[in-house]
Write a protein that holds these residues in place. Structure first.
Motif: not given
Length: 302
Positions: A155-174, A237-241
């Motif tokens: 997974i590309q670095t920029k997408h990894r960072i975005e996944i981390y950020a989205l997960t943390i933000y989800t806790l804020i929404v929760v 970017n990862y449609r084949t996976n």
């Protein structure tokens, strides 16, 4: 022993779902003081003499949480001993037990010392982290990744960072959603998506409660849009996976269902079944994001 771990991990993960839903049920039915201001006994009695619906709900939640506490601790110890060689096993074992104990302590403190709504709102999120850790630990025990092509996924670095950020933000929404429940702000806005559709920016009555409700809707709306945008990036970017493809389709379906249920809570005037389903779906959504964090952390070390 691996067979025992598999059964124990399934029981623990499913049991944590009941802990999450039980906590939500206690809040939504205002049964937090069903056992009075004593813990762990009800009204200081081992066998309660006066039975009320609130007491049954609160006591049932305590019993399930207690049983799951023992089960999760057992799973954590055995996982640490027998699959500790797997990179993430020890960390997840510690995480699941630590946050389960922490949520129990916060629940006890809420009963004995009557905590504020802002403190109580952390309870669901803490339980959610324990559930996600158990879910990932179960996947490790079952070696789910060996059935797909996840081990070689980069997974590309920029997408990894975005996944981390989205997960943390989800806790804020929760947290904001839990605050809505604890502050009894669920029905202060009779319309959806705005508080009053005829006057979207009017907060004349119960303004503080309305700000809590509309704040949650705003955060949830951003979460929905962010998930959709990231979904299209992943598909590009990862449609084949297979893991990324089907995993993110599942994640998007969950967030769409979550928004729909949020609206239905208003339209059905806080139907209890829909409200509990709302809590269940966000738990599944967070578990999926947690899985992508696991894949991202592995990808960073390939």
């Amino acid at each position: 022993m691996i067979k025992t771990l598999k059964w124990l991990s399934v029981v623990s993960t499913l049991g944590m779902v009941f802990v999450l839903l039980g906590g939500a049920l206690v809040t939504k039915t205002e049964s937090g003081l069903g056992c009075g201001e004593t813990w762990p006994l009800c009204h200081g009695e081992f066998v309660p003499s006066a039975i009320t619906p609130e007491l049954v709900i609160e006591l049932s939640h305590r019993m399930v949480s207690g049983i799951m506490g023992i089960t999760v601790l057992t799973l954590s110890i055995l996982s640490w001993k027998y699959i500790g060689h797997i990179r993430e096993a020890k960390f997840l074992a510690f995480l699941s037990s630590f946050f389960l104990i922490l949520q129990a302590l916060i629940g006890a403190a809420a009963v004995v010392w009557n905590q504020s709504d802002f403190i109580l709102a952390t309870h669901f999120g803490i339980s959610l982290i324990s559930f996600a850790a158990l879910f990932l630990l179960m996947l490790l025990i079952f070696e789910i990744d060996t059935k797909f092509d996840a081990d070689s996924l980069i997974i590309q670095t920029k997408h990894r960072i975005e996944i981390y950020a989205l997960t943390i933000y989800t806790l804020i929404v929760v947290y904001t959603g839990a605050l809505v429940r604890h502050a009894n702000s669920s029905m202060v806005c009779g319309d959806w998506p705005f508080c009053t559709n005829n006057a979207p920016f009017s907060f004349s009555n119960y303004s503080f409660d309305q700000w809590i409700q509309m704040g949650h809707r705003l955060f949830a709306g951003i979460l929905f849009i962010w998930t959709i945008v990231l979904f299209f990036k992943i598909m590009k970017n990862y449609r084949t996976n297979r893991v990324m493809f089907w995993g993110w389709i599942t994640t998007v379906l969950l967030i769409v269902l979550q928004v729909f249920l949020g609206a239905m809570i208003i339209f059905t005037v806080l139907n209890l079944g829909i409200a509990l389903l709302h809590a269940f779906v966000i738990s599944c959504y967070f578990a999926m994001l947690s899985y992508f964090i696991l894949l991202s952390s592995r990808s960073a070390k390939l």
